[in-house]
Scaffold this active site. Structure first.
Site, PDB file in Angstrom:
ATOM      1  N   GLY A  53      39.094  33.041  44.677  1.00 46.35           N
ATOM      2  CA  GLY A  53      38.774  34.114  43.729  1.00 46.35           C
ATOM      3  C   GLY A  53      39.109  35.462  44.366  1.00 46.35           C
ATOM      4  O   GLY A  53      40.282  35.815  44.498  1.00 46.35           O
TER       5      GLY A  53
ATOM      6  N   SER B 152      43.228  30.587  49.660  1.00 43.52           N
ATOM      7  CA  SER B 152      43.404  31.799  48.864  1.00 43.52           C
ATOM      8  C   SER B 152      42.372  32.833  49.318  1.00 43.52           C
ATOM      9  O   SER B 152      42.323  33.165  50.500  1.00 43.52           O
ATOM     10  CB  SER B 152      43.285  31.455  47.375  1.00 43.52           C
ATOM     11  N   TRP B 153      41.535  33.351  48.407  1.00 46.38           N
ATOM     12  CA  TRP B 153      40.457  34.237  48.850  1.00 46.38           C
ATOM     13  C   TRP B 153      39.570  33.525  49.870  1.00 46.38           C
ATOM     14  O   TRP B 153      39.034  34.141  50.793  1.00 46.38           O
ATOM     15  CB  TRP B 153      39.625  34.711  47.669  1.00 46.38           C
TER      16      TRP B 153
ATOM     17  N   ASP C 168      54.563  29.726  46.528  1.00 43.76           N
ATOM     18  CA  ASP C 168      53.311  30.387  46.155  1.00 43.76           C
ATOM     19  C   ASP C 168      53.607  31.840  45.818  1.00 43.76           C
ATOM     20  O   ASP C 168      54.056  32.600  46.678  1.00 43.76           O
ATOM     21  CB  ASP C 168      52.339  30.292  47.336  1.00 43.76           C
TER      22      ASP C 168
ATOM     23  N   HIS D  31      50.760  27.656  44.584  1.00 35.25           N
ATOM     24  CA  HIS D  31      49.545  28.192  45.198  1.00 35.25           C
ATOM     25  C   HIS D  31      48.364  27.231  45.183  1.00 35.25           C
ATOM     26  O   HIS D  31      47.587  27.173  46.132  1.00 35.25           O
ATOM     27  CB  HIS D  31      49.154  29.483  44.461  1.00 35.25           C
TER      28      HIS D  31
END
Length: 374
Positions: free
Chosen positions: A99, A166-167, A323, A351
């Site tokens: 996120g 990711s985050w 990605d 991704h």
């Protein structure tokens, strides 16, 4: 009759193979490779991945044996959902979701061998089952780092493996740099370090060149006069007192990421962006962090003095070649700053952690860390 039919097929095949065009082709192949050997699904390899990816299964679905809520660090307002599954006496691992605002999913437990790992998941502030939903007050990167420490102490864990994409990779690196003595290993996916250049590529000028039709939908809620700073323009709408304006902006923001997260666009992922609660939480929290540049210095996570704090920690990075949300250039920047890490670039992935090749390599990475006896 069957024998006659087979004989006819054999004779036809021999006739075709004896034609001049086929004979010429066979001669060319023989000259190129006198003893050709063909392997099913054989592909050129990257330095970090042996073959193109085949669908694989993760570990079987399991249920948590413990779950509940704990108050966020220095904030009774935030009640954070957590759960524990797998082996009660196993090697502890914490999964940090993406996120920010994405929340956890039951399938996230399946990256880990439940016989070897004590698997901890939690929903970060305002995300998933944590309350209040989409709350931005006292919601920063450093608040989340403190929350992880609160949870570690609550569960009586001395050190644990940290796993995030990711985050989640951002938060994993931030936590490890703040508390290197609490981290056994890092398994990271889709490296994101919150630099201005990374945010600009995805939200302003970069991914737009690869997904122009989806970009048009992302632009739609924003007047042309404000499009020079899309994150700022979205920020004003996501925080509008008009619920209709806020929700429309949230769905457009979420849809842009859902539509670009896989090598092949996933209709199911795009449909997720149409769900009011998910879109509102995901978009508001994500935008809040990004307009504030993650509440850290630009490039902080890649600074030598920060990398030196974690250089000793065994680390595996899994990165999709295509990605566009968190492009491979950031994973490569991390590799250059930190040569000791193992970097796997998956040649046929975008991704998402749900891409077959990424999923497979993440499971393998978690297995490797469990086998090290750290």
């Amino acid at each position: 009759m069957i024998r006659c039919y087979r004989r006819a097929l054999y004779q036809r095949r021999q006739f075709i193979l004896s034609t001049p065009r086929i004979q010429s082709f066979r001669l060319i192949v023989t000259r190129i490779n006198p003893s050709p050997t063909f392997k099913l699904c054989s592909r050129p390899t990257a330095s970090s991945s042996t073959t193109l990816s085949k669908p694989t299964s993760m570990y079987p679905s399991i249920k948590p044996y413990e779950s509940g809520f704990f108050p966020g660090a220095n904030s009774d307002k935030h009640q954070l959902y957590y759960e524990v599954s797998g082996n009660k006496e196993g090697d502890p691992v914490i999964f940090l979701h993406g996120g920010p605002g994405g929340g956890t999913d039951p399938k996230d437990r399946q990256f880990f061998n439940p016989e070897k790992y004590k698997i901890v998941l939690f929903d970060q502030r305002g995300a998933g089952k944590s309350t209040p939903s989409a709350e931005l007050e006292n919601n920063t990167t450093w608040d989340l780092v403190k929350d992880i420490e609160v949870l570690r102490q609550k569960l009586g864990v001395t050190k644990w493996h940290v796993f995030g994409g990711s985050w989640g990779s951002t938060l994993s690196l931030t936590y490890a740099q703040a508390h290197p003595d609490r981290v056994k290993s890092l398994v990271l996916r889709g490296i994101f370090t919150l630099r201005k250049s990374e945010l600009r590529f995805f939200y302003q000028d970069g991914a737009s060149h690869l997904f122009p039709e989806q970009w048009e939908e992302y632009l739609a809620p924003i007047p042309e006069a404000e499009r020079h700073d899309m994150m700022k323009a979205y920020h004003s709408r996501l925080n509008s007192p008009d619920a209709n304006v806020s929700l429309a902006a949230a769905k457009a923001w979420a849809k842009w990421e859902m539509a670009t997260s896989r090598l092949i666009v996933s209709a199911d992922a795009v449909a997720q962006a149409e769900k009011d609660d998910f879109a509102n939480t995901f978009a508001r929290i994500e935008n809040h962090y990004f307009v504030n540049e993650g509440f850290m210095r630009d490039g902080q996570l890649l600074e030598t003095q920060e990398i030196d704090k974690i250089r000793h920690i065994p680390t595996i990075v899994v990165q999709g070649r295509y990605d566009v949300v968190c492009p491979a250039t950031t994973a490569w920047a991390l590799k250059r700053a930190w040569p000791e890490i193992t970097l796997h670039i998956i040649p046929d992935a975008g991704h998402s952690s749900r891409e077959p090749g990424i999923e497979k390599k993440l499971v393998e990475a978690a297995d490797i860390m469990a086998s090290k006896g750290l």
